[in-house]
Design an enzyme around this catalytic site. Structure first.
Site, mmCIF file in Angstrom:
data_model
loop_
_atom_site.group_PDB
_atom_site.id
_atom_site.type_symbol
_atom_site.label_atom_id
_atom_site.label_comp_id
_atom_site.label_asym_id
_atom_site.label_seq_id
_atom_site.Cartn_x
_atom_site.Cartn_y
_atom_site.Cartn_z
ATOM 1 N N LEU A 59 -4.641 12.792 0.206
ATOM 2 C CA LEU A 59 -3.962 12.423 -1.036
ATOM 3 C C LEU A 59 -3.730 10.931 -1.092
ATOM 4 C CD1 LEU A 59 -1.185 15.146 -1.212
ATOM 5 C CD2 LEU A 59 -3.158 14.924 -2.707
ATOM 6 N N PHE A 81 2.436 4.153 6.824
ATOM 7 C CA PHE A 81 2.900 5.198 7.723
ATOM 8 C C PHE A 81 1.778 6.075 8.266
ATOM 9 C CE2 PHE A 81 7.432 5.418 5.860
ATOM 10 C CZ PHE A 81 7.870 4.535 6.818
ATOM 11 N N ASP A 108 14.948 3.438 0.893
ATOM 12 C CA ASP A 108 13.675 2.973 0.339
ATOM 13 C C ASP A 108 13.419 3.551 -1.046
ATOM 14 O OD1 ASP A 108 11.475 1.398 0.388
ATOM 15 O OD2 ASP A 108 10.252 2.707 1.626
#
Ligand SMILES: *[C@@H]1O[C@H](CO)[C@@H](O)[C@H](O)[C@H]1NC(C)=O
Ligand SMILES: *[C@@H]1O[C@H](CO)[C@@H](O)[C@H](O)[C@H]1NC(C)=O
Ligand SMILES: *[C@@H]1O[C@H](CO)[C@@H](O)[C@H](O)[C@H]1NC(C)=O
Ligand SMILES: *[C@@H]1O[C@H](CO)[C@@H](O)[C@H](O)[C@H]1NC(C)=O
Ligand SMILES: *[C@@H]1O[C@H](CO)[C@@H](O)[C@H](O)[C@H]1NC(C)=O
Length: 677
Positions: free
Chosen positions: A359, A364, A480
């Protein structure tokens, strides 16, 4: 047979190349050289670096987690006299990055000047790009100057995005960086370049020994060197580089199987780098279909050996099967049992983490879409590469406890799994993608969100954040909040994702330093100062989010002259000029409820107030949004600040350089828990 012949033919075919390619111009003093292809070149290679049969310098070879270096064999004579300063030098090179994914590649390559291959031997792969390691990054003893072409956003190095060019001194945290691209000579407009486009591009790096100016320019292969450099800064390299120093390239891969190539390279000391004849460069490889396993094709015809082979194959498959599903499980994890997914199930859910399920990818790691076989539940599976064991237990405990939070405006975390160096998080799948994709579509005419949808999303996110701050058993600071972390479910409800994840990087980091985790443009001034994440710092980011959703603009804006300013300052100017509605996203074509828009914009300014004490709590924000409490009248003195100036006074003055977009720490997060790419 044919392959064999080719091997013999190639040296002959490329002999011409080789002659042209080696040190042609340039005195015997080695103050100048040019490589047009690298066949026969005498380079000091290590790691995965090699010269291919066609004369490409291949720094990484498509294997994951590799590094490669290629250095010019002779040291540079940087200083005119033994104690002189570093003289002017100029470099040009042509590179190309070939990744098997069109939108994901790791990690990049760099031109480097350093004390030699020994000093680079302890450098790491992945985000360290073969330049430094976790201990030595930033140390003055590195004596390293590099220009990075970075294709991954890494939070620990404050990377601005996953497609940037940066000037690095001793550290991978660039002193200056910008989106990859160039300024058009005729009209000065900025043209984006994608580093991972599989196209060859040329880079020029010039250092002026007198003015100490470093210029970095990049352009497509067929374009002449643009007049205006992409990056330009003053840095006294005499304070950095030592003698002897070597020049060359460094590259590393991470989880992606990219190949990094250099096609040509030239250097000049006290003179411009010789022009590289681009017509004579070797060609980048074209990506063909992936090589497939030959095992079955061979085993079938050879009947006599069939039994032996079958037994062998079964054994191999069994061993591979075991390795494939190996997990890391420690005693302390037993208490988190119900939240632990079996790697095997995730493997099957994503058909072995196949590309077609990818996706998205970011700092990360990678996110895949999958369907759990037993329950048929659609999930987003996020693979976070994480070497450090430090703090892992606390982190898992927290993740699991956060996983118990249920709220319709939060993306549900379903559980986790651990493998060596890898943490895997499983979330609900959000079919409509992340909010930023709707706000910043490329085309004017692309569907965007109407005001009613935006207002609903704003209310949803406010409600989710309120829950995290005030309603759950513990105060959870999100850390965040940004449009790419707001995901849209089937009914286009806004849901906050990735909460708590930023913390992983706090744990993993050097415990002596509190690193600020968050994203450029969303960081509250006090957070930058103290590094302490509080609910009111979230409110600040939420304020920026409100402005962004209403204005359809990013938190950091750039005008035609390339000057950067903050969205909050710009909206504030409109507020002072009593022209607030002019700040509204033009793509709404004037179709909105002006009362709601005014409320949201003013609340955005209040939430993004530099003084934490002036910001409302999320409880208050909900009351304002629901009209239960009127927004307090704001006077001019309440809102007389200039956020940019404020941040600059705190020493964050990088932005005064128009070519820089680096401002503060930024964390790469993956927003794509969702389709809608
Ligand atoms: C790539 O380079 C590494 C390190 O030298 C090596 O182990 C590996 O076999 C190479 N892979 C290929 C496909 O050549
Ligand atoms: C160069 O610097 C070194 C160490 O600072 C010093 O000992 C030496 O005398 C200097 N040489 C000249 C020519 O200045
Ligand atoms: C500048 O020129 C380039 C090439 O002719 C063109 O693609 C670009 O749109 C122009 N930009 C502006 C702002 O005129
Ligand atoms: C260039 O890339 C930046 C960052 O990805 C993006 O904001 C901008 O819209 C792009 N500009 C063009 C002209 O594609
Ligand atoms: C640059 O650094 C060198 C070495 O520290 C120093 O001798 C020189 O004076 C510096 N140049 C300027 C202009 O500051």
């Amino acid at each position: 047979m044919i392959g064999h012949m080719l091997c013999h033919l190639l040296p002959i075919l490329f002999l011409g190349h080789g002659l042209l390619g080696s040190l042609v111009a340039g005195g015997s003093d080695g103050d100048q050289f040019v490589y047009t292809g690298f066949t026969g070149a005498d380079l000091t290679l290590d790691g995965s670096a090699t010269v291919t049969a066609t004369g490409l310098l291949e720094l990484t070879n498509g294997t994951t987690h590799q590094k490669g270096h290629a250095l010019h064999p002779a040291p540079l004579r940087l200083r005119g006299s033994p104690n002189g300063t570093v003289q002017s030098f100029s470099v040009a090179f042509v590179f190309g990055i070939v990744s098997s994914y069109l939108d994901f590649s790791t990690h990049g390559l760099a031109l480097v000047v350093a004390p030699g291959s020994r000093s680079l031997s302890s450098a790491l792969t992945d985000q360290y790009m073969g330049l430094t390691n976790a201990q030595d990054g930033g140390k003055a003893t590195n004596h390293m100057f590099a220009v990075e072409l970075d294709t991954v956003q890494n939070l620990e190095f404050h990377d601005i995005n996953a497609n940037h060019v940066g000037i690095d001194i001793n550290s991978l945290s660039s002193v200056l960086s910008n989106d990859a691209g160039y300024y058009h000579d005729k009209n000065g407009s900025f043209q984006n370049l994608s580093l991972i486009s599989r196209e060859a591009m040329q880079v020029w790096v010039d250092y002026d020994g007198v003015t100490m100016q470093i210029d970095v320019t990049i352009a497509p292969l067929a374009t002449v060197k643009p007049e205006k450099p992409l990056l330009s800064c003053i840095y006294n390299l005499s304070t950095v580089l030592v003698e002897p120093s070597y020049i060359g390239f460094s590259s590393a891969t991470g989880p992606g199987n990219s190949r990094h190539y250099v096609l040509g390279w030239s250097f000049g000391m006290n003179r411009p780098a010789p022009v590289i004849d681009i017509t004579k460069l070797p060609k980048l490889p074209q990506l063909g279909s992936k090589p497939r396993s030959k095992v079955l094709e061979i085993t079938l015809p050879i009947a006599s050996a069939a039994l032996v082979l079958t037994v062998g194959t079964v054994l191999i498959l069994l061993v591979r099967r075991r390795l494939r599903y190996t997990e890391l499980r420690e005693d302390w994890e037993s208490e988190f049992g119900p939240h632990r997914f079996a790697y095997k199930d995730l493997f099957h859910a994503t058909e072995g983490f196949k590309d077609k399920h990818l996706l998205g990818a970011g700092g990360f790691g990678m996110v895949y879409r999958g369907e759990l076989q037993k329950s048929r539940v659609e999930v987003a599976v996020k693979k976070v590469s994480h070497g450090s064991k430090q703090g892992m237990k606390e982190f898992i405990a927290e993740i699991v406890s956060i996983g118990r939070i249920r709220h319709r405006n939060l993306v549900q975390l379903l559980g986790y799994c651990r493998r060596k160096d890898e943490l895997i998080l499983v979330y609900d799948y959000m079919s409509n993608g992340s909010l930023d994709k709707y706000l910043y579509t490329e085309e004017e005419d692309d569907p965007t969100l109407d005001w009613a949808q935006r207002f609903r999303i704003i209310k949803g996110v406010a409600s989710g954040l309120h829950y995290l701050h005030e309603r759950w058993e513990k105060v959870v600071v999100h850390r965040d909040i940004k449009t790419s972390n707001v995901l849209l479910d089937k009914e286009m409800n806004g849901r906050l994702g990735d909460f708590g994840l930023a913390k992983l990087y706090d744990h993993g980091a050097n415990p002596q330093t509190t690193r600020v985790v968050g994203t450029t443009g969303y960081l509250a001034p006090e957070l930058v100062r103290t590094g302490k994440a509080t609910p009111l710092a979230d409110v600040f980011a939420f304020g920026t989010f409100l402005l962004e959703v209403t204005c359809g603009q990013r938190p950091i804006k750039q005008d035609e002259q390339g000057n950067q300013f903050l969205l909050v300052d710009w909206v504030l100017q409109h507020w002072h000029g009593e022209s607030l509605l002019e700040a509204v996203d033009p793509r709404l074509r004037g179709e909105y409820n002006s009362g709601e828009v005014r409320l949201v914009l003013q609340m955005g300014l209040l939430c993004a107030h530099p003084s934490a004490a002036a910001r409302p709590s999320m409880q208050r924000v909900l009351q304002y949004l629901d009209g239960e409490t009127p927004l307090p009248e704001m006077t001019r003195s309440d809102l007389s600040f200039n956020m940019l100036a404020l941040l600059q006074r705190k020493g964050l003055n990088v932005m005064s350089c128009p070519c820089s977009s680096t401002m503060m720490s930024s964390v790469g997060t993956i927003s794509d828990l969702s389709g809608g790419r």
